[in-house]
Design a protein around this motif. Sequence first.
Motif: not given
Length: 269
Positions: A191-219
């Motif tokens: 369970l992780a928080m969604a945010r705008s690209g390149g903006n560490a302080a843009s988290q809010g209420s949106q979250f995502f569920i990883v339902y299969d192992t996924t690599t998400i590159s850092s920005d």
Amino acid sequence: MAPKSPNDREARQARERLRAYQARQAVHEKKTKRRVRDNLMAGIGLAVIVVLAVATQLLYFAGPGKPVATPKPTPSATAAACPPAADPANQGTVPAASVSECRTWTGSLTLNKVKLGIELDGKAAPQAVASTVDLIKKGFYTGLSCHRLTNGGFFVLQCGDPNGDGTGGPGYTYGPIENAPVDNVYPAGTLAMARSGGNAASQGSQFFIVYDTTTISSDTAGGYTVIGKVTSGLDELKTQITDKGVKAGSSASDGSPVVPTTITQITVQ
């Protein structure tokens, strides 16, 4: 005077040899006695040195008089590592990180009729968990949709937007990014928080569920805050919702889920 006989000479020589032997013996005995005396004195001197050395060490470590216990320093009331201070980049009224209580929260998240067991890690991600717990307790999430599903190598179901299109939030945004995996790998159930690209302080209420192992590159801002994990029900989520795919008219691998998905209940304690 009559000349001495050979026997007289031999007797005299014998007496001289005896006197010489006795003289050497006396010298030897004196040397032996002196050696014993010297060894005894050396032993006494060594013993005195050892005693003095031991006494000196005891005096050094124990100090004069009775040992006195050294009081332990009192921990500072402001030295707590968790929760952290508020991020100065936060916008709006962000719930204090202390709401997370720096502990594990357990509960359930029901999507349509699929009930997922969840855990939120308030120690690893105190600010994000504080916000999430506060929104849950206020009933913010109940009835909101999961508006985005990705597949084809990137396996997440994104939820928690009051606008239902990825543009909404709770009326505030916050940072920092917390508990992001250093290898950019998000295991199934994350369970992780969604945010705008390149903006560490843009988290809010949106979250995502990883339902299969996924690599998400850092920005440029880093990775994505992991707030916890799904502890049960993930297989049912896949068969009932995510495996059904992305709705026609969307991108082949990124869009609204074919199965309309709503948060029908979410609780933590």
